[in-house]
Design a protein around this motif. Structure first.
Motif, PDB file in Angstrom:
ATOM      1  N   GLU A 141       0.842  -1.193   0.000  1.00 41.62           N
ATOM      2  CA  GLU A 141       0.000   0.000   0.000  1.00 41.62           C
ATOM      3  C   GLU A 141       0.881   1.249   0.000  1.00 41.62           C
ATOM      4  O   GLU A 141       1.883   1.317   0.720  1.00 41.62           O
ATOM      5  CB  GLU A 141      -0.926   0.015   1.214  1.00 41.62           C
ATOM      6  N   LEU A 142       0.468   2.225  -0.800  1.00 41.00           N
ATOM      7  CA  LEU A 142       1.167   3.509  -0.895  1.00 41.00           C
ATOM      8  C   LEU A 142       0.240   4.613  -0.397  1.00 41.00           C
ATOM      9  O   LEU A 142      -0.902   4.725  -0.849  1.00 41.00           O
ATOM     10  CB  LEU A 142       1.579   3.789  -2.340  1.00 41.00           C
ATOM     11  N   ARG A 143       0.754   5.412   0.534  1.00 45.55           N
ATOM     12  CA  ARG A 143       0.007   6.564   1.041  1.00 45.55           C
ATOM     13  C   ARG A 143       0.840   7.813   0.837  1.00 45.55           C
ATOM     14  O   ARG A 143       2.038   7.822   1.135  1.00 45.55           O
ATOM     15  CB  ARG A 143      -0.347   6.382   2.524  1.00 45.55           C
ATOM     16  N   VAL A 144       0.187   8.865   0.344  1.00 45.29           N
ATOM     17  CA  VAL A 144       0.881  10.110   0.021  1.00 45.29           C
ATOM     18  C   VAL A 144       0.179  11.259   0.741  1.00 45.29           C
ATOM     19  O   VAL A 144      -1.029  11.416   0.636  1.00 45.29           O
ATOM     20  CB  VAL A 144       0.883  10.375  -1.500  1.00 45.29           C
ATOM     21  N   ASP A 145       0.953  12.059   1.474  1.00 48.34           N
ATOM     22  CA  ASP A 145       0.417  13.200   2.222  1.00 48.34           C
ATOM     23  C   ASP A 145       0.967  14.481   1.607  1.00 48.34           C
ATOM     24  O   ASP A 145       2.158  14.768   1.707  1.00 48.34           O
ATOM     25  CB  ASP A 145       0.838  13.081   3.693  1.00 48.34           C
ATOM     26  N   GLY A 146       0.087  15.218   0.929  1.00 47.92           N
ATOM     27  CA  GLY A 146       0.476  16.504   0.364  1.00 47.92           C
ATOM     28  C   GLY A 146      -0.061  17.675   1.146  1.00 47.92           C
ATOM     29  O   GLY A 146       0.346  18.820   0.926  1.00 47.92           O
TER      30      GLY A 146
END
Length: 311
Positions: free
Chosen positions: A224-229
């Motif tokens: 799983e990939l999680r990205v916080d912008g």
């Protein structure tokens, strides 16, 4: 020291101020970001200096008093923090930190009969501020989180924690049991630091070469990939699941940004990478690795959560 606090100087004051780094590490584990942790520590010292001199003299162990107060403040703030995160733009992630930022600040009494019997449920000093653990802490209730951090990381007895969370000692033990259940569900088979870093280096190599087949080989099937912008940077709005989707996402990023470079950094999760685009810091990648390969990738792009890393 905050400007509104008295500028007194004494050995007792020195000992109180010497607790600041430990308090910050406690609050960070409670809150998940350094900014929120700083707010907790600031308020803790404000309450200390608002005490009358007689009240301070009656406190036998100022360090323990500071920990209790910081924990109560964290407990109060966690509810509002959770509400803010529900309106957060995109995915919210805890703040990644360097490997040695809080070195030596936790105390885990391994001989305590109150600790979990299963070693896999115990938190070691190495992973106490890892993204892997912090993301699990986010799934806990505020009372579970405070209890877990105080007892399993800082070794505070349950009868003292009971006064912080407003429960009986027996109920507090149950909170710890429930919290450990979260940790157990969120953990896979552990790998050695050497194996973790080898897999992560293989990830970087495949990504830099644009070799999707090699990249697929180092990703677990259900990665799983999680990205916080944080609303500041364009980022994937939802979790990206599955090795094929994650690999193709990274390949697409590298094609669109050919100047992107990955520079090694030692993080609380082991080897990670600072992302630089045309020389400017862009983000940081951290990883969770099991014997199946990379199981979680966390990409922090929110500039507010990157201030602790070199430019």
């Amino acid at each position: 020291m905050p400007e509104d606090l008295p500028a007194e100087k004494s050995p007792a004051l020195d000992s109180v101020m010497a607790e600041r780094h430990r308090l910050l590490s406690l609050a960070f584990r409670m809150m998940g970001t350094l900014a929120d942790a700083e707010d907790v520590v600031q308020e803790t010292y404000v309450r200390w200096y608002r005490l009358e001199p007689r009240e301070r003299d009656e406190i036998a162990t100022p360090a323990a008093w500071l920990i209790r107060v910081a924990s109560r403040i964290s407990l109060d703030l966690l509810g509002s923090a959770r509400a803010r995160r529900e309106t957060y733009v995109g995915q919210w992630l805890p703040e990644p930190v360097p490997a040695d930022l809080f070195a030596g600040t936790a105390i885990t009494p391994l001989n305590s009969s109150d600790l979990a019997a299963d070693p896999l449920e115990r938190v070691t000093l190495d992973d106490a501020v890892s993204m892997a653990l912090l993301t699990v802490l986010e799934a806990m209730t505020p009372a579970e989180r405070v209890t877990f951090v105080l007892h399993d990381v800082f070794g505070v007895p349950f009868d003292e924690i009971a006064g912080v969370v407003g429960r009986s000692a027996a109920a507090t033990r149950q909170l710890a049991t429930s919290a450990r259940r979260h940790v157990r569900r969120g953990r896979r088979a552990r790998v050695s630091p050497r194996q973790h870093d080898e897999v992560v280096r293989a990830f970087r190599g495949a990504t830099a070469r644009g070799d999707i087949e090699d990249l697929l080989r180092v990703l677990a099937p259900d990665v799983e990939l999680r990205v916080d912008g944080g609303g500041f940077v364009n980022a994937a709005p939802r979790v990206i699941r599955g090795s094929d989707h994650v690999a193709r996402w990274f390949m697409g990023v590298m094609r669109k940004q050919p100047a992107l470079r990955l520079e090694r950094r030692d993080t609380a999760d082991g080897l990670g990478y600072i992302l630089r685009n045309e020389g400017l810091r862009y983000g940081i990648l951290t990883f969770d690795v099991s014997d199946e390969g990379v199981t979680n990738v966390w990409l922090m792009l929110n500039p507010i959560k990157l201030t602790n890393w070199s430019l």
